[in-house]
Write a protein that holds these residues in place. Structure first.
Motif, PDB file in Angstrom:
ATOM      1  N   GLN A 189      92.131 -27.607  70.815  1.00 40.50           N
ATOM      2  CA  GLN A 189      93.211 -26.890  70.120  1.00 40.50           C
ATOM      3  C   GLN A 189      93.270 -25.439  70.604  1.00 40.50           C
ATOM      4  N   LYS A 190      94.488 -24.974  70.933  1.00 40.32           N
ATOM      5  CA  LYS A 190      94.654 -23.579  71.333  1.00 40.32           C
ATOM      6  C   LYS A 190      94.545 -22.689  70.106  1.00 40.32           C
ATOM      7  N   ILE A 191      93.622 -21.734  70.132  1.00 37.76           N
ATOM      8  CA  ILE A 191      93.403 -20.888  68.965  1.00 37.76           C
ATOM      9  C   ILE A 191      93.773 -19.430  69.216  1.00 37.76           C
ATOM     10  N   GLY A 192      94.157 -19.075  70.449  1.00 42.80           N
ATOM     11  CA  GLY A 192      94.529 -17.685  70.667  1.00 42.80           C
ATOM     12  C   GLY A 192      94.734 -17.339  72.119  1.00 42.80           C
ATOM     13  N   TYR A 193      94.880 -15.994  72.351  1.00 44.97           N
ATOM     14  CA  TYR A 193      95.139 -15.465  73.692  1.00 44.97           C
ATOM     15  C   TYR A 193      94.241 -14.268  73.965  1.00 44.97           C
ATOM     16  N   LEU A 194      93.976 -14.066  75.257  1.00 48.81           N
ATOM     17  CA  LEU A 194      93.275 -12.877  75.745  1.00 48.81           C
ATOM     18  C   LEU A 194      93.972 -12.435  77.008  1.00 48.81           C
ATOM     19  N   GLY A 195      94.166 -11.126  77.178  1.00 47.76           N
ATOM     20  CA  GLY A 195      94.783 -10.655  78.404  1.00 47.76           C
ATOM     21  C   GLY A 195      95.016  -9.159  78.398  1.00 47.76           C
ATOM     22  N   ALA A 196      95.503  -8.680  79.546  1.00 45.69           N
ATOM     23  CA  ALA A 196      95.857  -7.264  79.690  1.00 45.69           C
ATOM     24  C   ALA A 196      97.301  -7.063  79.239  1.00 45.69           C
ATOM     25  N   LEU A 197      97.568  -5.941  78.596  1.00 42.60           N
ATOM     26  CA  LEU A 197      98.916  -5.633  78.137  1.00 42.60           C
ATOM     27  C   LEU A 197      99.857  -5.545  79.338  1.00 42.60           C
ATOM     28  N   HIS A 198     101.040  -6.127  79.181  1.00 41.48           N
ATOM     29  CA  HIS A 198     102.022  -6.138  80.272  1.00 41.48           C
ATOM     30  C   HIS A 198     102.400  -4.701  80.637  1.00 41.48           C
ATOM     31  N   PRO A 199     102.470  -4.387  81.940  1.00 40.16           N
ATOM     32  CA  PRO A 199     102.787  -3.003  82.357  1.00 40.16           C
ATOM     33  C   PRO A 199     104.100  -2.481  81.784  1.00 40.16           C
ATOM     34  N   LYS A 200     105.124  -3.342  81.640  1.00 39.05           N
ATOM     35  CA  LYS A 200     106.401  -2.882  81.091  1.00 39.05           C
ATOM     36  C   LYS A 200     106.257  -2.483  79.630  1.00 39.05           C
ATOM     37  N   VAL A 201     105.507  -3.268  78.874  1.00 39.39           N
ATOM     38  CA  VAL A 201     105.280  -2.944  77.456  1.00 39.39           C
ATOM     39  C   VAL A 201     104.460  -1.667  77.354  1.00 39.39           C
ATOM     40  N   GLN A 202     103.463  -1.546  78.228  1.00 39.74           N
ATOM     41  CA  GLN A 202     102.610  -0.356  78.237  1.00 39.74           C
ATOM     42  C   GLN A 202     103.421   0.896  78.537  1.00 39.74           C
ATOM     43  N   GLN A 203     104.349   0.797  79.482  1.00 37.66           N
ATOM     44  CA  GLN A 203     105.194   1.937  79.819  1.00 37.66           C
ATOM     45  C   GLN A 203     106.152   2.263  78.675  1.00 37.66           C
ATOM     46  N   GLU A 204     106.680   1.229  78.034  1.00 31.04           N
ATOM     47  CA  GLU A 204     107.620   1.435  76.930  1.00 31.04           C
ATOM     48  C   GLU A 204     106.953   2.159  75.766  1.00 31.04           C
ATOM     49  N   LEU A 205     105.669   1.873  75.540  1.00 27.78           N
ATOM     50  CA  LEU A 205     104.944   2.479  74.415  1.00 27.78           C
ATOM     51  C   LEU A 205     104.210   3.751  74.820  1.00 27.78           C
ATOM     52  N   SER A 206     104.356   4.163  76.085  1.00 27.62           N
ATOM     53  CA  SER A 206     103.718   5.395  76.594  1.00 27.62           C
ATOM     54  C   SER A 206     102.214   5.368  76.400  1.00 27.62           C
ATOM     55  N   LEU A 207     101.599   4.258  76.807  1.00 29.22           N
ATOM     56  CA  LEU A 207     100.164   4.094  76.663  1.00 29.22           C
ATOM     57  C   LEU A 207      99.476   4.231  78.017  1.00 29.22           C
TER      58      LEU A 207
END
Length: 594
Positions: free
Chosen positions: A456-474
């Motif tokens: 059963q899939k219980i979740g996700y792990l990963g790096a934040l997408h660069p576009k989202v990171q740029q949008e949030l100024s992180l």
């Protein structure tokens, strides 16, 4: 006659309205100093004598009022719901577009005021006003609740109406304001116009009060005579129905008294909280059963703290813009009366709040951030809304605190993956966990995996997408994880097996496979084929190079074999290794590396 007609077109929202015309008012008179000072101490500034009188009566009686310039009114007063798209310029100069559920005060031609909140600029009293129409109304608290906030307003009037006012006070308030106004500004009083829709007014209900319940909650026996005396002094109507039992009716101005506990609270207040005896309650304690195959959530939190994470607690309602960036495929539940536009939808992922926390800390020069949170996410489906308890985290910056020997290595995907493997291993049991390559709209396509436990899939792990990171100024990279807490906490019962006294045998294998073959799946296959004799299998080398051929890689693994009751011989070991090699060739098209 000095009468201005009134119509209640929305009696379920306004069931009692009182008004009075006062002609020949001198609006340029000066407000008495004593009233100006009373208003100042109540946090209200003096404006003009007509407005000051209405504000003073509000402070004195708790009934908000409004005064209209009679010359600006047309034909009649109507209390109704607004039509979609109607506009109103308020007394503060702000123009608002009304909604179809907005309760308004209008005349035959136009909207005059936002009911229970603020009057309109076009009908307000000015220095040239000579004739005034005083208004005093009862508005249903539910009809006013949230309306001021929906237009970005908060007034003394809306504050009181949202919490409730006495539905019998309106005429008294008009009479008190009339007396003060004629005393200060002069004028000729018209008759009071009172409109009542009794079926829509709050109905006083009988509350059952029991002497035994009083003793149970206050911790001492109050006599029946004391109880009746206090109730009568508070203006309650009380009727004995049995020994130690009464029916109580609260007066209209005590709209906060609705249940038996409210009456008991009043008894305790009048008796004196400091006079109540202190007594430990009698409690029967039961030991809670704890399942052996279920891990406590506190154990997860303790482990993450040991791994140098910090627990965060964020709002369940989030900014819809951030929510749409992180989970664009899901429509969140919108709040009917949000406290602000930035907190107007329920979160479908805890990442929305965690990334705001990361942003807040990075803006304050904190570059090493390791947050985790356990909380609910809210998913809307055809069957309704469901709450899912999840574990989420956000990690960025150096892997360790800065020190003379370390602290410069940045955290990476595999560091966070290792933390999760430790967390998932706490529950024990034979259920295996796999990290499988996957895609998520808010995660980097090359650094994202789903976490699968027991199929059963219980979740996700990963790096934040660069576009989202740029949008949030992180500043990044930022690594995120989110898992269903039920999947993390479920495990298996601990079991015991005797440690073998016989020697281990190790065999190393290096196989060449296609680059897209997951090493984890390959190792799981080896474990199944080798069976009970395999004590451990370890991947100790991964190599890619031109010598292997295009699209190929080499995986080197060490197999540790051991029998529980005897020493393994070479033929047994070789036979098992041959079975493993045959399996790898058949399932993964693997070849032994020379």
């Amino acid at each position: 006659m000095n009468i201005f007609p009134v119509q209640l077109k929305a009696p379920e929202h306004c069931a009692h309205y009182a008004g009075r015309v006062i002609k020949g008012v001198n609006a340029q008179a000066l407000t008495p100093l004593w009233m100006v000072e009373k208003l100042r101490r109540g946090g209200i500034r003096s404006i003009d004598p007509v407005v000051d009188v209405t504000n003073y009566v509000m402070l004195e009686l708790g009934q908000p009022m409004h005064a209209f310039d009679l010359a600006n009114l047309s034909e009649r007063i109507e209390v109704r719901l607004a039509s979609e798209g109607e506009t109103l310029v308020l007394l503060d100069g702000q123009e608002i577009t009304l909604k179809d559920d907005s309760l308004v005060i209008a005349d035959a031609e136009k909207v005059l005021a936002l009911a229970g909140v603020m009057g309109g600029q076009g009908s307000g009293v000015s220095a040239s006003t000579t004739d005034v129409f005083l208004e005093s109304a009862y508005f249903n608290p539910i009809s006013i609740a949230g309306r001021a906030r929906s237009f970005g307003l908060h007034t003394d009037s809306s504050h009181r109406f949202e919490r409730g006012v006495d539905y019998e006070l309106q005429v008294k308030a008009v009479q008190r304001a009339s007396a003060l106004l004629t005393q200060i500004c002069g004028g000729e009083l018209g008759p009071v116009v009172e409109i009542t829709e009794a079926e829509h007014l709050p109905q006083a209900k009988q509350i059952r009060l029991r002497q035994a319940r009083v003793e149970q909650l206050l911790g001492f026996a109050m006599s029946a005579e004391q109880i009746q005396e206090v109730m009568l002094r508070l203006g309650m109507q009380i009727e004995a129905i049995a020994a130690g039992e009464w029916h109580v009716l609260a007066p209209s101005y005590r709209f906060d008294v609705e249940i038996e506990e409210d009456l008991i609270e009043e008894l305790g207040r009048i008796y004196g909280y400091s006079n109540l005896p202190t007594r430990m309650p009698d409690m029967s304690m039961q030991v809670q059963k704890i399942s052996e195959d279920q891990l406590a959530a506190s154990r997860i939190a303790d482990c993450l703290v040991d791994l140098d994470y910090q627990e965060a607690i964020t709002y369940s309602f989030v900014d819809p813009k951030i929510q749409s960036l992180l989970d664009p495929e899901v429509t969140p539940l919108a709040l009917a009366n949000p406290i602000s536009a930035e907190l107007s939808v329920m979160r479908t992922t805890l990442w929305a709040g965690l990334l705001k926390a990361v942003q807040h800390n990075q803006n304050r020069q904190q570059n090493r951030i390791r947050f985790f949170e356990m909380g609910h996410r809210f998913i809307v489906s055809e069957s309704g809304m469901t709450e899912q308890n999840v574990l989420a985290g956000a990690v960025t910056g150096p892997l360790r605190e800065e020190a003379w020997a370390d602290g410069k290595q940045a955290v990476d995907f595999y560091d966070v993956k290792g933390d999760l493997e430790m967390i998932l291993g706490l529950a024990g049991g034979d259920v295996s966990c796999q990290f499988e390559a996957a895609n998520h709209p808010s995660l980097h396509p090359g650094q994202c995996c789903s976490i699968v436990k027991g199929g059963q899939k219980i979740g996700y792990l990963g790096a934040l997408h660069p576009k989202v990171q740029q949008e949030l100024s992180l500043d990044g990279p930022i690594y995120l994880f989110e898992l269903q807490l039920s999947g993390v906490l479920s495990g298996g019962k601990a079991s015991f097996s005797e440690v073998s006294k016989f020697p281990e045998v190790r065999r190393d294998l290096a196989v060449i496979v296609d680059q897209d073959v997951a090493a984890g799946l390959l190792l799981q296959g080896v474990e199944r084929v080798a069976g009970e004799l395999l004590k451990n299998v370890t991947l100790f080398d991964v190599y890619e190079g031109a010598s292997l051929g295009n699209g190929k890689k080499s995986l080197a693994m060490g197999l540790t074999l051991q029998h529980a009751s005897r020493t393994l011989n070479d033929s047994e070991v070789n036979s098992l290794i041959d079975s493993v090699v045959s399996f790898l060739k058949q399932e993964f098209n693997a070849t032994l590396r020379d």
